[in-house]
Design an enzyme around this catalytic site. Structure first.
Site, short mmCIF file in Angstrom:
data_model
loop_
_atom_site.label_atom_id
_atom_site.label_comp_id
_atom_site.label_asym_id
_atom_site.label_seq_id
_atom_site.Cartn_x
_atom_site.Cartn_y
_atom_site.Cartn_z
N CYS A 56 -48.84 -0.73 -94.53
CA CYS A 56 -47.82 -0.29 -93.56
C CYS A 56 -46.90 -1.48 -93.35
CB CYS A 56 -48.46 0.08 -92.22
SG CYS A 56 -49.65 1.41 -92.31
N GLY A 100 -41.71 -6.20 -92.95
CA GLY A 100 -42.31 -7.27 -93.74
C GLY A 100 -42.73 -8.49 -92.96
N GLY A 101 -42.85 -8.36 -91.64
CA GLY A 101 -43.31 -9.50 -90.83
C GLY A 101 -44.62 -10.06 -91.38
N LYS A 102 -45.58 -9.17 -91.63
CA LYS A 102 -46.87 -9.64 -92.14
C LYS A 102 -46.85 -9.77 -93.66
CE LYS A 102 -49.24 -8.05 -88.12
NZ LYS A 102 -48.06 -7.28 -87.62
N ASP A 155 -51.61 -2.31 -90.84
CA ASP A 155 -50.99 -2.65 -89.56
C ASP A 155 -50.37 -1.34 -89.08
OD1 ASP A 155 -49.92 -4.06 -87.43
OD2 ASP A 155 -48.23 -4.84 -88.56
N CYS A 164 -50.41 -3.13 -82.50
CA CYS A 164 -49.84 -3.85 -81.35
C CYS A 164 -49.99 -2.97 -80.12
CB CYS A 164 -48.39 -4.26 -81.61
SG CYS A 164 -47.29 -2.90 -82.05
#
Ligand code: SAM
Length: 454
Positions: free
Chosen positions: A265, A269-271, A335, A388
């Site tokens: 997920c 693209g933060g992770k 995520d 989150c």
């Protein structure tokens, strides 16, 4: 005094966005992003500050409006109420804006929208009355500290958090959610170092320091400008990301040589980009994202941060991707889409948009994604689940339902994977759990290891 045309634009935009939100309860970020496109940088910042500020302080602002008119708020049209809220927000929170500009420029938005003269006069009268009495009005902090406290959250959500975390923590979360959070960056260790980025920011006159929890974090307390204007942005020196999200990604370690990772997920693209930075030689990441706008931004981020080679982006949902029968992965990260109750301080509309019955639907989606992801994990590989959300139904309960069907996935304690400073965020069961009460976004993350042998 005639306000500058631009400042009127920022206020008009803020009021329009808030009216659209009030009638649809959609994502305020999406409305804002398209509405501020035609504004100058300085007005973008002001429009965003006013929209977020009104959503963070909605009940307090209404209390102040109510104290200055006998006209019931529930009988006001959205434009009237939002104009009053935007006006009062400027008077009581944006001290850099002169009183006359706050009142006149806000009232002028009604004239520009061709509202009747009596309405313009009414709003003008209320705002002037608030301006006259503002030295004697109770502050938002005083109202949050009184009994019963005024917390700017729906009662059902406060009750839910009290039942889950106890009264003190629930109140602390609400208070933190009503304050603008810092801007947090994750250093791209492939492009620069922590000390070099800090130096670069300091040289540009930006006050920044290391975060308390994540070794890659840089925290900027106040920065009114655009992210894209920060030094190092174009060169991919950093990614904007809260410390809690940075810590959650650490749960994919340890990684074998030539590790294959799946970000099921990927979002923007933060992770994904963090995983790419942690890859050992010969490793690769596949990043799956079905939403077209997010997929485009994911590709942009991968390019900017220099991960175009190591990461293959796939514009599909996880279900469809799984049907292509890819080679199994050493680690799969889910995520998952969630209620977002852990990131209300950054997305203040979430508190007003969610309903108590929403959580069951999120749980169903999360379980479905986790079950698909589990089938893509190598024997002895790991599945990392993150949200989150602060809610038990989306976190611990998802893991226990998942394990009923997949008992060969065992929870691994994540303490060893996190820095010393973050040990207090590891639960008795070995999950990672952060809360706005800790000064972080609220995150949950679990690591499950596939016990089937090779
Ligand atoms: C919490 S966000 C991911 C955030 C991202 N990992 C990050 O760190 O920036 C969840 C993402 O899952 C995506 N999503 C929703 N349904 C999905 C599905 N069936 N398969 C894969 N991704 C999905 C959403 O579009 C959204 O971008």
């Amino acid at each position: 005094m005639k306000p500058a045309a631009n400042s009127t634009d920022a206020r008009t935009t803020a009021i329009e966005v808030l009216c659209l939100w009030a009638t649809t309860h959609g994502s305020v970020d999406l409305f804002l992003n398209s509405a501020i496109e035609q504004l100058a940088d300085i007005d973008r910042g002001l429009a965003k500050t006013m929209v977020y500020g009104v959503l963070r302080q909605k009940e307090y602002l209404d209390y102040i409006v109510r104290a200055h008119t006998r006209h019931p708020l529930r009988k006001m049209k959205p434009r009237t109420l939002m104009t009053l809220r935007v006006g009062v927000y400027q008077l009581l929170f944006l001290h850099r804006i002169p009183e006359s500009a706050a009142v006149n420029a806000t009232v002028n938005t009604l004239k520009a929208a061709r509202q009747p003269g009596w309405l313009v006069g009414f709003v003008n009268g209320v705002l002037r009355a608030v301006a006259r009495s503002r030295a004697t009005l109770p502050t938002a902090d005083q109202m949050a500290a009184q009994e019963p406290p005024l917390l700017n959250h729906p009662a059902w959500l406060i009750e839910r958090w009290q039942a889950q975390f106890g009264r003190d923590t629930a109140l602390a979360i609400c208070r933190k959610n009503s304050v603008e959070p810092p801007l947090t960056l994750r250093v791209n260790s492939r492009r620069t170092s922590h000390s070099r980025l800090l130096e670069q920011l300091h040289k540009s006159g930006i006050t920044a320091c290391s975060g308390l929890y994540s070794p890659l974090s840089v925290v900027i307390t106040t920065y009114p400008g655009a992210i894209t204007a920060l030094p190092g942005y174009e060169e991919g020196a950093f990614q904007v990301q809260d410390e809690a999200a940075q810590l959650a990604s650490l749960l994919v370690k340890p990684l074998p040589l030539r590790a294959r990772l799946l970000d099921g997920c990927a979002g923007l693209g933060g992770k994904t980009t963090h995983l790419a930075e942690m890859l050992p030689p010969g490793g690769a990441v596949v990043a799956v994202e079905p939403d077209s706008r997010r997929y485009r931004l994911l590709r942009d981020n991968l390019r900017r941060l220099g991960h175009g080679q190591a990461v293959s982006a796939v514009h599909r949902d996880l279900q469809t991707y799984a049907t292509t029968r890819p080679t199994l992965f050493d680690v799969v990260l889910v995520d998952a889409p969630c209620s977002g109750t852990g990131v209300i301080r950054r997305h203040p509309d979430i508190r007003w948009n969610r309903q108590p019955e929403d959580f069951a639907g999120y749980q169903q989606t999360q379980l479905q994604l986790l079950e698909i992801a589990a089938r893509l994990v190598k024997p002895a590989g790991a599945l990392v689940y993150a949200t989150c959300s602060l809610e038990f139904e989306e976190n611990e309960e998802v893991i226990s339902h998942f394990q009923e069907k997949f008992p060969h996935f065992q929870v691994e304690n994540v303490a060893e994977l996190l820095p010393e400073t973050a040990q207090r965020l590891v639960t008795g069961t070995g999950y990672f759990r952060s809360s706005p009460a800790d000064g972080l976004d609220g995150f949950f993350a679990a690591r499950l290891v596939n016990q089937r042998s090779l």
